[in-house]
Design a protein around this motif. Structure first.
Motif, PDB file in Angstrom:
ATOM      1  N   TYR A 188     -25.324  14.781 -26.422  1.00  0.00           N
ATOM      2  CA  TYR A 188     -25.802  13.987 -27.558  1.00  0.00           C
ATOM      3  C   TYR A 188     -25.221  14.528 -28.861  1.00  0.00           C
ATOM      4  N   PHE A 189     -25.278  15.835 -29.036  1.00  0.00           N
ATOM      5  CA  PHE A 189     -24.795  16.427 -30.271  1.00  0.00           C
ATOM      6  C   PHE A 189     -23.281  16.632 -30.281  1.00  0.00           C
ATOM      7  N   GLN A 190     -22.605  16.143 -29.256  1.00  0.00           N
ATOM      8  CA  GLN A 190     -21.150  16.038 -29.272  1.00  0.00           C
ATOM      9  C   GLN A 190     -20.755  14.565 -29.426  1.00  0.00           C
ATOM     10  N   GLN A 191     -21.757  13.708 -29.607  1.00  0.00           N
ATOM     11  CA  GLN A 191     -21.603  12.271 -29.747  1.00  0.00           C
ATOM     12  C   GLN A 191     -20.944  11.639 -28.513  1.00  0.00           C
ATOM     13  N   ASP A 192     -21.141  12.257 -27.355  1.00  0.00           N
ATOM     14  CA  ASP A 192     -20.684  11.684 -26.078  1.00  0.00           C
ATOM     15  C   ASP A 192     -21.908  11.010 -25.450  1.00  0.00           C
ATOM     16  N   TYR A 193     -22.210   9.821 -25.949  1.00  0.00           N
ATOM     17  CA  TYR A 193     -23.455   9.161 -25.581  1.00  0.00           C
ATOM     18  C   TYR A 193     -23.487   8.701 -24.137  1.00  0.00           C
ATOM     19  N   LYS A 194     -22.362   8.272 -23.612  1.00  0.00           N
ATOM     20  CA  LYS A 194     -22.330   7.838 -22.208  1.00  0.00           C
ATOM     21  C   LYS A 194     -22.691   9.004 -21.290  1.00  0.00           C
ATOM     22  N   ALA A 195     -22.085  10.154 -21.518  1.00  0.00           N
ATOM     23  CA  ALA A 195     -22.390  11.330 -20.696  1.00  0.00           C
ATOM     24  C   ALA A 195     -23.831  11.783 -20.916  1.00  0.00           C
ATOM     25  N   ALA A 196     -24.304  11.703 -22.142  1.00  0.00           N
ATOM     26  CA  ALA A 196     -25.688  12.098 -22.435  1.00  0.00           C
ATOM     27  C   ALA A 196     -26.669  11.226 -21.654  1.00  0.00           C
ATOM     28  N   LYS A 197     -26.435   9.914 -21.673  1.00  0.00           N
ATOM     29  CA  LYS A 197     -27.320   9.015 -20.932  1.00  0.00           C
ATOM     30  C   LYS A 197     -27.322   9.343 -19.438  1.00  0.00           C
ATOM     31  N   ASN A 198     -26.156   9.625 -18.892  1.00  0.00           N
ATOM     32  CA  ASN A 198     -26.068   9.965 -17.468  1.00  0.00           C
ATOM     33  C   ASN A 198     -26.928  11.173 -17.127  1.00  0.00           C
ATOM     34  N   GLU A 199     -26.945  12.164 -17.992  1.00  0.00           N
ATOM     35  CA  GLU A 199     -27.757  13.358 -17.741  1.00  0.00           C
ATOM     36  C   GLU A 199     -29.244  13.086 -17.953  1.00  0.00           C
ATOM     37  N   LEU A 200     -29.561  12.354 -18.989  1.00  0.00           N
ATOM     38  CA  LEU A 200     -30.966  12.083 -19.285  1.00  0.00           C
ATOM     39  C   LEU A 200     -31.617  11.205 -18.225  1.00  0.00           C
ATOM     40  N   VAL A 201     -30.830  10.372 -17.564  1.00  0.00           N
ATOM     41  CA  VAL A 201     -31.345   9.563 -16.454  1.00  0.00           C
ATOM     42  C   VAL A 201     -31.887  10.477 -15.360  1.00  0.00           C
ATOM     43  N   HIS A 202     -31.207  11.584 -15.109  1.00  0.00           N
ATOM     44  CA  HIS A 202     -31.694  12.539 -14.107  1.00  0.00           C
ATOM     45  C   HIS A 202     -33.058  13.094 -14.508  1.00  0.00           C
ATOM     46  N   THR A 203     -33.187  13.426 -15.771  1.00  0.00           N
ATOM     47  CA  THR A 203     -34.469  13.952 -16.254  1.00  0.00           C
ATOM     48  C   THR A 203     -35.568  12.916 -16.087  1.00  0.00           C
ATOM     49  N   LEU A 204     -35.270  11.683 -16.482  1.00  0.00           N
ATOM     50  CA  LEU A 204     -36.273  10.622 -16.393  1.00  0.00           C
ATOM     51  C   LEU A 204     -36.579  10.229 -14.953  1.00  0.00           C
ATOM     52  N   ALA A 205     -35.647  10.430 -14.050  1.00  0.00           N
ATOM     53  CA  ALA A 205     -35.909  10.151 -12.634  1.00  0.00           C
ATOM     54  C   ALA A 205     -36.950  11.123 -12.078  1.00  0.00           C
ATOM     55  N   TRP A 206     -36.948  12.347 -12.590  1.00  0.00           N
ATOM     56  CA  TRP A 206     -37.904  13.351 -12.121  1.00  0.00           C
ATOM     57  C   TRP A 206     -39.204  13.314 -12.896  1.00  0.00           C
ATOM     58  N   GLU A 207     -39.111  12.924 -14.155  1.00  0.00           N
ATOM     59  CA  GLU A 207     -40.304  12.882 -14.999  1.00  0.00           C
ATOM     60  C   GLU A 207     -40.220  11.624 -15.872  1.00  0.00           C
ATOM     61  N   GLU A 208     -40.761  10.529 -15.363  1.00  0.00           N
ATOM     62  CA  GLU A 208     -40.628   9.217 -16.000  1.00  0.00           C
ATOM     63  C   GLU A 208     -41.127   9.171 -17.438  1.00  0.00           C
ATOM     64  N   ASP A 209     -42.135   9.951 -17.742  1.00  0.00           N
ATOM     65  CA  ASP A 209     -42.735   9.921 -19.075  1.00  0.00           C
ATOM     66  C   ASP A 209     -42.236  11.061 -19.964  1.00  0.00           C
ATOM     67  N   HIS A 210     -41.055  11.563 -19.686  1.00  0.00           N
ATOM     68  CA  HIS A 210     -40.503  12.686 -20.458  1.00  0.00           C
ATOM     69  C   HIS A 210     -40.233  12.220 -21.890  1.00  0.00           C
ATOM     70  N   LYS A 211     -41.096  12.638 -22.801  1.00  0.00           N
ATOM     71  CA  LYS A 211     -41.071  12.150 -24.177  1.00  0.00           C
ATOM     72  C   LYS A 211     -39.729  12.409 -24.866  1.00  0.00           C
ATOM     73  N   GLN A 212     -39.219  13.625 -24.769  1.00  0.00           N
ATOM     74  CA  GLN A 212     -37.996  13.977 -25.483  1.00  0.00           C
ATOM     75  C   GLN A 212     -36.771  13.275 -24.891  1.00  0.00           C
ATOM     76  N   ALA A 213     -36.728  13.127 -23.586  1.00  0.00           N
ATOM     77  CA  ALA A 213     -35.619  12.398 -22.966  1.00  0.00           C
ATOM     78  C   ALA A 213     -35.638  10.940 -23.410  1.00  0.00           C
ATOM     79  N   LYS A 214     -36.828  10.354 -23.476  1.00  0.00           N
ATOM     80  CA  LYS A 214     -36.942   8.972 -23.957  1.00  0.00           C
ATOM     81  C   LYS A 214     -36.506   8.859 -25.415  1.00  0.00           C
ATOM     82  N   GLU A 215     -36.894   9.847 -26.238  1.00  0.00           N
ATOM     83  CA  GLU A 215     -36.478   9.830 -27.646  1.00  0.00           C
ATOM     84  C   GLU A 215     -34.961   9.908 -27.770  1.00  0.00           C
ATOM     85  N   LEU A 216     -34.351  10.773 -26.982  1.00  0.00           N
ATOM     86  CA  LEU A 216     -32.896  10.878 -26.999  1.00  0.00           C
ATOM     87  C   LEU A 216     -32.244   9.571 -26.546  1.00  0.00           C
ATOM     88  N   MET A 217     -32.753   8.979 -25.489  1.00  0.00           N
ATOM     89  CA  MET A 217     -32.207   7.708 -25.001  1.00  0.00           C
ATOM     90  C   MET A 217     -32.337   6.619 -26.068  1.00  0.00           C
TER      91      MET A 217
END
Length: 171
Positions: free
Chosen positions: A124-153
Motif C-alpha cells: 500500500y505504501f509503495q502505491q502497488d495497490y493491486k499487490a496490496a489487495k491480493n495480500e489483504l484478501v488473504h487476511t480477510l479470508a481468515w478474519e472477515e471482520d478485520h477492521k484495518q484490512a477493510k480500511e486499507l481495501m
C-alpha cells in the motif's frame, strides 16, 4: 506551535535514539528504544507504526502486525499519508532485502494472514495497490471482520478511482 527540529543522532531521548538506531541500520537497538519510548508515551500511535518498521526489519512479522494494528488504531488518518515506505531506509538495498524476506515468509507460510497483512501494508505504501489487495484478501479470508484490512481495501479502492479520474482527465 513552532518547534525547533531535533537532531535524532545527537538527542538522548528514547524516541530520538530509536529513530537514530533505525537510520543507522541497528534495528534491534531501534526496537529496544521504541519499547522505552512507548512506555513513556503509550498512546502515541506513530511510535507503534515506527516500531512496526523496526520489527519488519528484524523479520518479526507478527510483532510488526501487532504494532501496525495498534498504531492504526491511534492514528486512523495514517492511511492518508503519501509516502513510499522504502524511503524510511537510508539504504534502498536494505529495504529490498527485508521486503524479500517478508515475501519469502508469506510464500513459505501462506496461512500466516498477519504476515499477509504486513505485506499488504508495505505494498500500500509503495502505491502497488493491486499487490496490496491480493495480500489483504488473504487476511480477510481468515478474519472477515478485520477492521484495518477493510480500511486499507477501502482506501485502495478510493485511490484507484482517483487515479482513473486523473488518467481520464489527462487523456
Amino acid at each position: 506551535m513552532d518547534r525547533d527540529p531535533i537532531d535524532v543522532f545527537e538527542a538522548d531521548d528514547a524516541t530520538s535514539r530509536a529513530y537514530a538506531a533505525f537510520g543507522e541500520g541497528r534495528f534491534y537497538d531501534s526496537v529496544i528504544a521504541f519499547n522505552q519510548a512507548i512506555e513513556e508515551d503509550p498512546e502515541n500511535g506513530i511510535l507503534y507504526l515506527a516500531r512496526a518498521q523496526a520489527h519488519f526489519a528484524i523479520q518479526d512479522f507478527r510483532a510488526a502486525y501487532d504494532d501496525l494494528i495498534e498504531g492504526m488504531g491511534y492514528v486512523p488518518e495514517w492511511l492518508d499519508v503519501d509516502m513510499n515506505i522504502a524511503e524510511l531506509y537510508g539504504d534502498p538495498e536494505l529495504f529490498q532485502k527485508h521486503y524479500e524476506a517478508l515475501e519469502k515468509w508469506v510464500h513459505d507460510y501462506p496461512r500466516d494472514y498477519k504476515a499477509h497483512f504486513v505485506l499488504g501494508y508495505i505494498y500500500y505504501f509503495q502505491q502497488d495497490y493491486k499487490a496490496a489487495k491480493n495480500e489483504l484478501v488473504h487476511t480477510l479470508a481468515w478474519e472477515e471482520d478485520h477492521k484495518q484490512a477493510k480500511e486499507l481495501m477501502d482506501r485502495i479502492r478510493k485511490n484507484e478511482a482517483e487515479q482513473e479520474v486523473t488518467t481520464a482527465e489527462v487523456e
